[in-house]
Design a protein around this motif. Structure first.
Motif, short mmCIF file in Angstrom:
data_model
loop_
_atom_site.label_atom_id
_atom_site.label_comp_id
_atom_site.label_asym_id
_atom_site.label_seq_id
_atom_site.Cartn_x
_atom_site.Cartn_y
_atom_site.Cartn_z
N TYR A 4 44.84 68.18 -15.84
CA TYR A 4 43.39 68.05 -15.69
C TYR A 4 42.83 67.18 -16.82
O TYR A 4 43.37 67.15 -17.92
N SER A 6 44.29 65.91 -6.88
CA SER A 6 44.05 67.00 -5.95
C SER A 6 42.56 67.31 -5.82
O SER A 6 42.11 67.78 -4.78
N GLU A 7 41.81 67.03 -6.86
CA GLU A 7 40.37 67.25 -6.80
C GLU A 7 39.70 66.40 -7.87
O GLU A 7 40.29 66.16 -8.93
N LYS A 8 38.51 65.92 -7.59
CA LYS A 8 37.78 65.16 -8.60
C LYS A 8 36.29 65.44 -8.47
O LYS A 8 35.80 65.82 -7.41
N SER A 28 41.68 66.77 -11.30
CA SER A 28 42.92 67.52 -11.37
C SER A 28 44.02 66.73 -10.66
O SER A 28 43.73 65.94 -9.75
#
Lengths: 111, 115
Positions: free
Chosen positions: B33, B55-57, B48
């Motif tokens: 992260y 996977s995620e922002k 992340s």
């Protein structure tokens, strides 16, 4: 928008007293919660995690979680001057990939 | 005790320049992260990364930013064409798998100053 709210303080307690820090969160889907301590200019340092309703104790620290009311708290017993720091509450999203941090509560323990 | 490390500890750059912030996560961790903290403000999630992909922002993580795991140990954050408002402390974090996935351990941070 997912939010974690904390009273920014500052909170001052005398040495040896109990410090009580509170946090509320907006995302009812959040399942996991964390307390971090951050000294000025330093990185967050994990104190405790809590996942289930109720209390979780670790030494002088007790975390409390109430999912129905969407609040998390941290109690610090026998507060020491070295506990003086900013305490960050964090909730994690359902995906488990993103922390939402509160703004932190500044705690000063007075000798 | 294993820990997350970050380099450099401080970086000063001119507006419009590119910077690369480097992180070495804890060796057996799988999730990585980046966060930033503008002075006096909250720690904000950026991105992340898992299994060599994002996977995620967050909304902050726009086209100016990119992440990469160029080898088995490093995890980098690149900021293209830095702006004054990019001045902040940037923290890298990592977490394990299974029950340990949700506990994130933070590195010491890189303080970025854009002039």
């Amino acid at each position: 928008q997912k939010e974690v709210e904390q009273n920014s303080g500052p909170l001052s307690v005398p040495e040896g007293a109990i410090a009580s820090l509170n946090c509320t969160y907006s995302d009812r889907g959040s399942q996991s919660f964390f307390w971090y301590r951050q000294y000025s200019g330093k990185s967050p340092e994990l104190i405790m995690s809590i996942y289930s309703n109720g209390d979780k104790e670790d030494g002088r620290f007790t975390a409390q979680l109430n999912k129905a009311s969407q609040y998390v708290s941290l109690l610090i017993r026998d507060s020491q001057p070295s506990d003086s720091a900013t305490y960050l509450c964090a909730a994690i999203t359902n995906t488990g990939n993103q922390f939402y941090f509160g703004t932190g509560t500044s705690l000063t323990v007075i000798p | 005790e294993p820990e997350v490390t970050q380099t450099p500890s401080h970086q000063v750059t001119q507006m419009g320049q590119e910077v690369i912030l480097r992180c070495v996560p804890i060796s057996n961790h799988l999730y990585f992260y980046w966060y930033r903290q503008i002075l006096g403000q909250k720690v904000e999630f950026l991105v992340s990364f898992y299994n060599n992909e994002i996977s995620e922002k967050s909304e902050i993580f726009d086209d100016q930013f990119s992440v990469e795991r160029p080898d088995g140990s490093n995890f980098t954050l690149k900021i293209r064409s830095t702006k004054l408002e990019d001045s902040a402390m940037y923290f890298c974090a990592s977490s394990g798998y299974g029950s340990e996935q949700e506990t994130q351990y933070f590195g010491p941070g890189t303080r970025l100053l854009v002039l």
